[in-house]
Scaffold this motif. Structure first.
Motif, short mmCIF file in Angstrom:
data_model
loop_
_atom_site.label_atom_id
_atom_site.label_comp_id
_atom_site.label_asym_id
_atom_site.label_seq_id
_atom_site.Cartn_x
_atom_site.Cartn_y
_atom_site.Cartn_z
N ASN A 64 71.74 55.98 -56.61
CA ASN A 64 71.18 55.01 -55.67
C ASN A 64 71.98 55.08 -54.37
OD1 ASN A 64 70.99 52.30 -54.29
ND2 ASN A 64 69.46 52.03 -55.89
N ARG A 66 72.94 52.96 -52.45
CA ARG A 66 73.91 51.90 -52.17
C ARG A 66 75.34 52.41 -52.25
NH1 ARG A 66 72.39 50.45 -57.38
NH2 ARG A 66 70.81 48.97 -56.69
N ARG A 78 70.79 43.61 -47.71
CA ARG A 78 70.39 43.96 -49.07
C ARG A 78 69.30 43.04 -49.58
NH1 ARG A 78 75.56 43.42 -51.50
NH2 ARG A 78 74.38 43.17 -53.43
N ARG A 82 65.75 44.35 -50.91
CA ARG A 82 65.25 44.02 -52.25
C ARG A 82 63.88 43.35 -52.16
NH1 ARG A 82 70.71 42.74 -53.58
NH2 ARG A 82 70.27 40.55 -53.19
N ASN A 99 77.87 51.31 -43.63
CA ASN A 99 77.96 52.41 -44.58
C ASN A 99 79.22 53.22 -44.31
OD1 ASN A 99 74.49 53.55 -45.24
ND2 ASN A 99 75.56 51.70 -45.84
C1 LIG Z 1 65.00 55.93 -50.14
C2 LIG Z 1 66.11 54.92 -49.98
C3 LIG Z 1 67.10 55.17 -49.04
C4 LIG Z 1 68.14 54.26 -48.86
N1 LIG Z 1 69.10 54.55 -47.95
C5 LIG Z 1 70.16 53.72 -47.84
C6 LIG Z 1 71.22 54.03 -46.96
O1 LIG Z 1 71.21 55.03 -46.25
N2 LIG Z 1 72.27 53.18 -46.90
C7 LIG Z 1 72.33 52.03 -47.65
O2 LIG Z 1 73.33 51.30 -47.56
N3 LIG Z 1 71.33 51.70 -48.49
C8 LIG Z 1 70.25 52.51 -48.59
N4 LIG Z 1 69.22 52.18 -49.43
C9 LIG Z 1 69.22 50.84 -50.07
C10 LIG Z 1 69.98 50.76 -51.38
O3 LIG Z 1 69.67 51.86 -52.17
C11 LIG Z 1 69.61 49.46 -52.14
O4 LIG Z 1 68.20 49.42 -52.33
C12 LIG Z 1 70.05 48.21 -51.40
O5 LIG Z 1 71.47 48.21 -51.35
C13 LIG Z 1 69.56 46.89 -52.05
O6 LIG Z 1 69.84 46.85 -53.41
P1 LIG Z 1 71.19 46.23 -54.04
O7 LIG Z 1 71.44 44.89 -53.42
O8 LIG Z 1 70.87 46.18 -55.50
O9 LIG Z 1 72.29 47.20 -53.73
C14 LIG Z 1 68.18 53.07 -49.63
C15 LIG Z 1 67.18 52.84 -50.59
C16 LIG Z 1 66.16 53.74 -50.77
C17 LIG Z 1 65.12 53.45 -51.81
#
Ligand SMILES: Cc1cc2nc3c(=O)[nH]c(=O)nc-3n(C[C@H](O)[C@H](O)[C@H](O)COP(=O)(O)O)c2cc1C
Length: 196
Positions: A64, A66, A78, A82, A99
């Motif tokens: 993922n 994240r 986030r 979500r 990041n």
């Molecule tokens: C295709 C895709 C690309 C993503 N690119 C990034 C990114 O470059 N940097 C980042 O911090 N999160 C990115 N995310 C978001 C995280 O993967 C995650 O969905 C986000 O942190 C919210 O979920 P969490 O709170 O469970 O971590 C991306 C998600 C997807 C599906």
């Protein structure tokens, strides 16, 4: 059967149609595709993503995204992501996150995400593009936006070959002074994170 295609510094799962992977890899901006299910593991990152983050495809595929956040809080961003992922009717989202590159250096990532849908209903992939708005770069945002618009525009017929459509459009995220102001605000958050 799922097989992996390996090229120098480029590995992608053949569940991504090869003409789509080739097209995305040629784009000068950072792009990524994730599986829409099972916590969104990345299935493809392009050359621009590897340049921006310093990570290779081997580092990222199956994980993922994240992981780029390391210990940063990013809670508002986030939450927004979500909500976008959970809400079928929300077509895209744009938000900024702190990041870290592979070498540990922080940057503010302006993340754009939208959904790819198979004609007939299934949503196989999430599409994303990343842009570093840190430091002196906010003024390059309009050039990036134009490139993202071109990339998405040319994507439509390429996706159609695989019976897919990209949902949403860039009109909702026009480059505004407010976005740039927000980017600068986030830079002070970055400084606090990097130099607490
Ligand atoms: C295709 C895709 C690309 C993503 N690119 C990034 C990114 O470059 N940097 C980042 O911090 N999160 C990115 N995310 C978001 C995280 O993967 C995650 O969905 C986000 O942190 C919210 O979920 P969490 O709170 O469970 O971590 C991306 C998600 C997807 C599906």
């Amino acid at each position: 059967m799922r097989m992996r295609v390996m090229e120098p510094d480029c590995v992608y799962d053949i569940q991504v149609p090869s003409h789509l992977a080739v097209y995305l890899d040629r784009s000068p901006i950072a792009l990524a595709l994730a599986d829409a299910r099972n916590d969104n593991p990345l299935i493809f990152i392009n050359h621009g993503f590897r340049e921006l983050t310093g990570y290779t495809s081997e580092d990222m595929i199956g994980r993922n995204c994240r992981m780029l956040q390391r210990d940063a809080d990013n809670s508002d961003a986030r939450d927004r992501i979500r909500e976008f992922l959970a809400n079928d009717r929300q077509l895209n989202v744009r938000t900024m996150l702190i990041n870290f590159r592979k070498d540990g250096s922080p940057f503010v990532n302006l993340l754009y995400m939208s959904k790819l849908r198979q004609l007939g209903g299934e949503m196989p992939y999430i599409f994303a593009s990343q842009f570093d708005v840190s430091r002196s770069q906010p003024e390059r945002l309009s050039a990036y936006d134009a490139e993202l618009g071109h990339t998405l525009g040319r994507l439509t017929p390429i996706l159609a070959e695989s019976g897919m459509v990209l949902e949403g459009s860039l009109t909702a995220i026009a480059n505004t002074a407010a976005t740039i102001a927000q980017a600068k605000l986030t830079l002070s958050d970055l400084d606090r994170t990097a130099f607490p």
